[in-house]
Design a protein around this motif. Sequence first.
Motif, short mmCIF file in Angstrom:
data_model
loop_
_atom_site.label_atom_id
_atom_site.label_comp_id
_atom_site.label_asym_id
_atom_site.label_seq_id
_atom_site.Cartn_x
_atom_site.Cartn_y
_atom_site.Cartn_z
N ALA A 83 0.84 -1.20 0.00
CA ALA A 83 0.00 0.00 0.00
C ALA A 83 0.88 1.25 0.00
N PRO A 84 0.56 2.21 -0.86
CA PRO A 84 1.32 3.46 -0.84
C PRO A 84 1.07 4.21 0.46
N SER A 85 2.08 4.91 0.93
CA SER A 85 1.90 5.73 2.13
C SER A 85 1.25 7.06 1.79
N GLN A 86 1.27 7.41 0.50
CA GLN A 86 0.71 8.69 0.08
C GLN A 86 0.12 8.57 -1.32
N VAL A 87 -0.97 9.30 -1.54
CA VAL A 87 -1.57 9.43 -2.87
C VAL A 87 -1.50 10.91 -3.23
N VAL A 88 -1.00 11.20 -4.41
CA VAL A 88 -0.97 12.57 -4.91
C VAL A 88 -1.92 12.63 -6.10
N ILE A 89 -2.83 13.58 -6.06
CA ILE A 89 -3.75 13.82 -7.17
C ILE A 89 -3.29 15.10 -7.84
N SER A 90 -3.10 15.03 -9.16
CA SER A 90 -2.72 16.24 -9.89
C SER A 90 -3.72 16.51 -11.00
N LEU A 91 -4.05 17.77 -11.13
CA LEU A 91 -4.89 18.26 -12.24
C LEU A 91 -4.03 19.22 -13.04
N SER A 92 -4.10 19.10 -14.36
CA SER A 92 -3.39 20.01 -15.24
C SER A 92 -4.34 20.42 -16.35
N ASP A 93 -4.21 21.64 -16.82
CA ASP A 93 -5.11 22.09 -17.88
C ASP A 93 -4.77 21.47 -19.23
N ARG A 94 -3.62 20.77 -19.31
CA ARG A 94 -3.20 20.07 -20.53
C ARG A 94 -2.35 18.87 -20.12
N ASP A 95 -2.15 17.94 -21.02
CA ASP A 95 -1.34 16.76 -20.71
C ASP A 95 0.12 17.19 -20.67
N VAL A 96 0.75 16.97 -19.52
CA VAL A 96 2.16 17.32 -19.31
C VAL A 96 2.90 16.04 -18.96
N PRO A 97 3.98 15.71 -19.67
CA PRO A 97 4.74 14.51 -19.32
C PRO A 97 5.23 14.56 -17.87
N PHE A 98 5.12 13.44 -17.18
CA PHE A 98 5.51 13.38 -15.77
C PHE A 98 6.96 13.82 -15.59
N GLY A 99 7.18 14.72 -14.64
CA GLY A 99 8.52 15.16 -14.29
C GLY A 99 9.07 16.28 -15.14
N GLU A 100 8.33 16.70 -16.17
CA GLU A 100 8.83 17.77 -17.04
C GLU A 100 8.24 19.11 -16.62
N ALA A 101 9.05 20.15 -16.71
CA ALA A 101 8.58 21.50 -16.41
C ALA A 101 7.66 21.97 -17.54
N ALA A 102 6.60 22.64 -17.16
CA ALA A 102 5.67 23.20 -18.15
C ALA A 102 5.12 24.51 -17.58
N PRO A 103 5.92 25.58 -17.61
CA PRO A 103 5.50 26.83 -16.99
C PRO A 103 4.22 27.41 -17.57
N GLU A 104 3.87 27.06 -18.81
CA GLU A 104 2.65 27.57 -19.42
C GLU A 104 1.40 26.83 -18.95
N ALA A 105 1.58 25.70 -18.30
CA ALA A 105 0.43 24.89 -17.85
C ALA A 105 -0.03 25.33 -16.47
N THR A 106 -1.33 25.25 -16.26
CA THR A 106 -1.89 25.42 -14.91
C THR A 106 -1.96 24.03 -14.31
N GLN A 107 -1.37 23.86 -13.13
CA GLN A 107 -1.37 22.56 -12.47
C GLN A 107 -1.68 22.72 -10.99
N PHE A 108 -2.53 21.84 -10.49
CA PHE A 108 -2.86 21.78 -9.06
C PHE A 108 -2.48 20.40 -8.56
N PHE A 109 -1.92 20.34 -7.35
CA PHE A 109 -1.53 19.08 -6.72
C PHE A 109 -2.05 19.06 -5.29
N GLU A 110 -2.50 17.90 -4.86
CA GLU A 110 -2.83 17.69 -3.45
C GLU A 110 -2.30 16.33 -3.05
N ALA A 111 -1.82 16.23 -1.82
CA ALA A 111 -1.30 14.97 -1.28
C ALA A 111 -2.21 14.50 -0.15
N TYR A 112 -2.36 13.19 -0.08
CA TYR A 112 -3.21 12.56 0.93
C TYR A 112 -2.49 11.34 1.49
#
Length: 124
Positions: A83-112
Amino acid sequence: MTDPNTTENGAALLVPVPSGQEVRFVDVVMNAPGPDGLTARFRFVAPAIAKDSGTVGFDVAASDMEHLCTNFALPRIAGTGPAPSQVVISLSDRDVPFGEAAPEATQFFEAYRVEGGACIWEGF
């Protein structure tokens, strides 16, 4: 075999959220550990959060992310191994490759943290 996270034609799965905004599942990343160990990162595209043209702000998106953790992520990690100790949910206004910077994208992250079958918010 059909992927349960896509439609019959292979398109990203549209996931209902309380706000009614369009949210599509992109992927889950499990192979990049977080600060507290195994972390499941569920990534979604939500065009309505776009900074310049969006209609959904962070306050509304935060409720949607909690809903996604509880109703989308938790059922998918149950019984999949450690079982993971943490779940991170991310929303982005466009598809952004994981781990890549995308300053033009709007992104929200929450950890649980996952506790007693529930998502408990952990502020970054």
